[in-house]
Enzyme design. Structure first.
Site, PDB file in Angstrom:
ATOM      1  N   ASP A 265      -7.075  -4.371   0.701  1.00  0.00           N
ATOM      2  CA  ASP A 265      -6.236  -4.667   1.874  1.00  0.00           C
ATOM      3  C   ASP A 265      -6.620  -6.006   2.509  1.00  0.00           C
ATOM      4  O   ASP A 265      -7.676  -6.583   2.207  1.00  0.00           O
ATOM      5  CB  ASP A 265      -6.417  -3.568   2.939  1.00  0.00           C
ATOM      6  CG  ASP A 265      -5.845  -2.228   2.482  1.00  0.00           C
ATOM      7  OD1 ASP A 265      -5.384  -2.138   1.325  1.00  0.00           O
ATOM      8  OD2 ASP A 265      -5.878  -1.279   3.286  1.00  0.00           O
ATOM      9  N   ASP A 266      -5.748  -6.462   3.403  1.00  0.00           N
ATOM     10  CA  ASP A 266      -6.023  -7.540   4.373  1.00  0.00           C
ATOM     11  C   ASP A 266      -5.983  -8.959   3.806  1.00  0.00           C
ATOM     12  O   ASP A 266      -6.165  -9.912   4.542  1.00  0.00           O
ATOM     13  CB  ASP A 266      -7.372  -7.347   5.091  1.00  0.00           C
ATOM     14  CG  ASP A 266      -7.391  -6.114   5.969  1.00  0.00           C
ATOM     15  OD1 ASP A 266      -6.392  -5.371   5.972  1.00  0.00           O
ATOM     16  OD2 ASP A 266      -8.410  -5.891   6.654  1.00  0.00           O
TER      17      ASP A 266
ATOM     18  N   HIS B 142       1.017  -4.923   3.868  1.00  0.00           N
ATOM     19  CA  HIS B 142       0.073  -4.321   4.820  1.00  0.00           C
ATOM     20  C   HIS B 142       0.446  -4.775   6.245  1.00  0.00           C
ATOM     21  O   HIS B 142      -0.414  -4.879   7.106  1.00  0.00           O
ATOM     22  CB  HIS B 142      -1.348  -4.776   4.444  1.00  0.00           C
ATOM     23  CG  HIS B 142      -2.450  -4.021   5.124  1.00  0.00           C
ATOM     24  ND1 HIS B 142      -2.462  -2.656   5.268  1.00  0.00           N
ATOM     25  CD2 HIS B 142      -3.610  -4.448   5.702  1.00  0.00           C
ATOM     26  CE1 HIS B 142      -3.579  -2.294   5.890  1.00  0.00           C
ATOM     27  NE2 HIS B 142      -4.297  -3.358   6.179  1.00  0.00           N
TER      28      HIS B 142
ATOM     29  N   HIS C  13      -1.264  -7.088  11.075  1.00  0.00           N
ATOM     30  CA  HIS C  13      -2.258  -6.004  11.203  1.00  0.00           C
ATOM     31  C   HIS C  13      -2.266  -5.304  12.572  1.00  0.00           C
ATOM     32  O   HIS C  13      -3.336  -4.976  13.117  1.00  0.00           O
ATOM     33  CB  HIS C  13      -3.669  -6.545  10.892  1.00  0.00           C
ATOM     34  CG  HIS C  13      -4.547  -5.509  10.232  1.00  0.00           C
ATOM     35  ND1 HIS C  13      -5.262  -4.563  10.948  1.00  0.00           N
ATOM     36  CD2 HIS C  13      -4.830  -5.250   8.927  1.00  0.00           C
ATOM     37  CE1 HIS C  13      -5.938  -3.790  10.105  1.00  0.00           C
ATOM     38  NE2 HIS C  13      -5.686  -4.195   8.875  1.00  0.00           N
TER      39      HIS C  13
ATOM     40  N   HIS D  11     -11.368  -4.099   0.710  1.00  0.00           N
ATOM     41  CA  HIS D  11     -10.717  -5.245   1.368  1.00  0.00           C
ATOM     42  C   HIS D  11     -11.055  -6.507   0.582  1.00  0.00           C
ATOM     43  O   HIS D  11     -12.221  -6.728   0.242  1.00  0.00           O
ATOM     44  CB  HIS D  11     -11.171  -5.341   2.831  1.00  0.00           C
ATOM     45  CG  HIS D  11     -10.778  -4.139   3.621  1.00  0.00           C
ATOM     46  ND1 HIS D  11     -11.513  -2.967   3.603  1.00  0.00           N
ATOM     47  CD2 HIS D  11      -9.704  -3.903   4.419  1.00  0.00           C
ATOM     48  CE1 HIS D  11     -10.908  -2.061   4.372  1.00  0.00           C
ATOM     49  NE2 HIS D  11      -9.805  -2.606   4.885  1.00  0.00           N
TER      50      HIS D  11
HETATM   51 ZN    ZN Z   1      -6.243  -3.499   7.021  1.00  0.00          ZN
END
Ligand code: ZN
Length: 485
Positions: free
Chosen positions: A289-290, A340, A344, A432
Site C-alpha cells: 500500500d501507499d 488506495h 489516504h 507498504h
Molecule cells: Zn495506507
C-alpha cells in the site's frame, strides 16, 4: 629311386614349414587361453568381489559405478562428494549451474536424499556395508528451461558383493529466466495428463508385457497429475520417470520413457508460461500500500522480477500522478495495480461526493500512467462502508496477515510475522512499498515463500483460483481470506 639334392632341400623346407605351423598353432592356442583367463579375471573383478574395504577402494568403486552409468550432462559443472564410512558410504555427483536459485534447489534435494538414506539406515551395524550413489543427467532444451535428473542407487553388501536394493529418479526443470523450478502447469497444456495416461498405458502394455505389476500399473498410469509430475525436458522430448515397482516389477528399477516433442504437439506449451498457476498448490498474495515511492517500489519490483513473481500494489492517486513511470513498470511486469484513494483519508468520515472524488481522481491518475484503471480497491486504514463499496465499484480487498511494517520499520520483524503464520495458503499479506525495510524484507521473503512451494499471485488471481470467485464490486474483508483454518 634316389632323392636328388634338390628334392632333399625341398623336403627339409617342408619339415621346417610344418614345424613353424605347429609352433604358430601352439602360440595361437596359448594366446587364446591367455585371453580367456584375462576375460575371466576382468569378469570376476566386475561381477564377483565387487565391493570395497576402505576409503580408497570405495572411491574407485564409486567412480567405476558412476562411469558405468554415465549419463548425458549438458548443464553445469560437476560437483562430487565422497564420504567413506562404516557402515554407510556416500558418493554424490550433481551439477552446479550458474544460477543460484537453481543451485539452492539442487543442494536441498541432494541433502534431502542423503538425510533420508542416513535416517533409514541409522540402526545398521558397523560390519554392514551400505552405499548411497547419486549420479545425474542434465539437458538443455529448445524452450527456456534446463533439466536436471538425480539418479539415486542404494546398495548393500550381500555375499561379498554390493547389490542394488533401491533406485529412484528425481527430475527438476528450471526456468533459465529465473532459475526457479517449473511446474507441470507452466510447461504443459491442461489435457497433458490424459494424453500421457493413454500414451504410457499403450507403451508399457506393448514393451513390458511380462514385467507389468498387474494390480498396480493401471492406477500408476491413470489420468492424474501425480502420476506424471516426475519428468525432465530433454533436447528431443520429455522423459517421464516411474517409481520402482509402480508400473513394472521392482527388478527393473525406476523406469524412464521419453516422448518425442513431435508427438507432444498440442499437449506441451510452445513457450513456457512462467505465470501459469496450479490451483491445487498453495498461493499467497503479497500486497503493498501507499506507493508508489520510486526508491523502495523499484527495489521491490526488482526482487519480484528476478524471481518471476507478482504482487498487488494499492497505490495512492497523488503518488501515481507524481511517479507514473513506476506504475508503467508495474504494468509491464504483470503486477496488479489497485487504488488506495487519492490522499489516504479515513473514507468513513467523508461525504458520498468526497468518496467519489477520491476514487475517480485516483483512477484517472492510474489510467494516464498505464492506460487502465484500478482493478481492486483498498480503503485507507481498512475503513469502508456501503458508500465506499458502491463508489469503488470494484472488489474492495482487505488482508488476512498484517506485517505491521509501518510500525516496526524492521525487515527481520516483517519476515518473522510472515514466517510465523501457520497456514499461509490463501492469505493476503499487508505491507507498504514506501519503506526500505519492507523492500529488504521482500528480498528475503519472496525466495523463502517460493522455496516453501507457494505461488505468488495477485489478489484477483487468489480470489479466482483459491476462492473460485469471479471478483466483483463487494467487500472482501478481514475474515474472507482464510482457507480451511
Ligand atoms: Zn495506507
Amino acid at each position: 629311386m634316389t632323392q636328388s639334392a634338390s628334392e632333399k632341400r625341398k623336403r627339409a623346407r617342408e619339415i621346417r614349414q610344418k614345424k613353424r605351423r605347429n609352433l604358430n598353432r601352439i602360440l595361437t592356442l596359448i594366446f587364446v587361453i591367455a585371453l580367456i583367463i584375462a576375460a575371466i579375471a576382468v569378469a570376476v573383478n566386475i561381477w564377483g568381489n565387487h565391493t570395497y574395504k576402505d576409503e580408497k577402494e570405495f572411491e574407485e568403486y564409486a567412480a567405476e559405478y558412476l562411469s558405468d552409468n554415465e549419463q548425458e550432462q549438458a548443464v553445469g559443472q560437476l560437483n562430487e562428494t565422497i564420504e567413506y564410512g562404516q557402515p554407510l558410504s556416500v558418493a554424490l555427483t550433481y551439477p552446479v549451474t550458474s544460477q543460484q536459485t537453481a543451485d539452492d534447489r539442487i543442494d536441498a534435494a541432494v541433502a534431502d536424499i542423503q538425510n533420508k538414506f542416513k535416517r533409514k539406515n541409522a540402526g545398521a551395524s558397523k560390519e554392514e556395508k551400505k552405499a548411497l550413489i547419486l549420479g545425474y543427467e542434465s539437458h538443455k532444451t529448445e524452450r527456456e528451461a534446463v533439466s536436471v535428473t538425480l539418479h539415486k542407487t542404494e546398495q548393500e553388501e550381500k555375499d561379498k558383493e554390493m547389490q542394488t536394493v533401491n533406485t529412484a529418479a528425481y527430475a527438476y526443470n528450471f526456468s533459465t529466466k529465473t532459475g526457479r523450478v517449473l511446474s507441470a502447469v507452466q510447461i504443459f497444456e491442461n489435457d497433458y495428463k490424459d494424453f500421457c495416461s493413454r500414451y504410457m498405458t499403450d507403451y508399457f502394455e506393448d514393451k513390458y508385457k511380462d514385467e507389468l505389476v498387474q494390480d498396480k500399473y493401471k492406477k500408476a498410469l491413470a489420468n492424474s497429475e501425480e502420476n506424471f509430475n516426475n519428468f525432465a525436458l530433454s533436447e528431443d522430448g520429455v522423459i517421464f520417470y516411474f517409481g520402482e515397482g509402480t508400473v513394472v516389477s521392482a527388478e527393473e528399477g525406476s523406469v524412464a520413457v521419453e516422448i518425442p516433442y513431435k508427438e507432444l504437439g498440442g499437449v506441451i506449451r510452445d513457450e513456457i508460461s512462467e505465470r501459469a498457476l496450479d490451483p491445487n498448490k498453495p498461493m499467497v498474495a503479497l500486497t503493498y500500500d501507499d506507493g508508489p515511492f520510486p526508491q523502495s517500489s523499484n527495489r521491490i519490483l526488482d526482487c519480484l522480477e528476478q524471481n518471476g513473481a507478482v504482487a498487488t500494489f494499492f497505490e495512492l492517486g497523488q503518488n501515481a500522478a507524481a511517479y507514473p513511470k513506476v506504475l508503467q513498470r508495474e504494468k509491464e511486469l504483470g503486477m496488479e495495480i489497485g487504488s488506495h484513494s487519492w490522499s489516504h483519508p479515513n473514507l468513513n468520515t467523508l461525504s458520498d461526493s468526497a468518496i467519489k472524488e477520491q476514487v475517480d481522481k485516483t483512477n484517472n491518475a492510474i489510467k494516464s500512467a498505464t492506460g487502465q484503471t484500478a482493478s481492486v480497491f483498498r480503503p485507507p486504514y481498512g475503513n469502508s462502508n456501503a458508500s465506499v463499496v458502491k463508489h469503488a465499484n470494484i472488489p474492495v480487498v482487505l488482508w488476512s496477515v498484517d506485517t505491521l511494517d509501518w510500525k516496526s520499520r524492521n525487515a527481520a520483524s516483517v519476515e518473522a510475522v510472515v514466517k510465523g503464520v501457520k497456514k499461509l495458503d490463501g492469505k493476503v499479506i499487508l505491507m507498504h512499498s514506501i519503506y526500505d525495510s519492507t523492500a529488504e524484507a521482500t528480498e528475503n521473503l519472496v525466495p523463502w515463500l517460493l522455496n516453501q512451494g507457494y505461488q505468488l499471485v495477485t489478489v484477483s488471481e487468489l480470489l479466482e483460483y483459491k476462492y473460485n470467485e469471479t471478483p466483483k464490486g463487494k467487500l472482501y474483508g478481514y475474515n474472507y481470506f482464510y482457507l480451511n483454518d
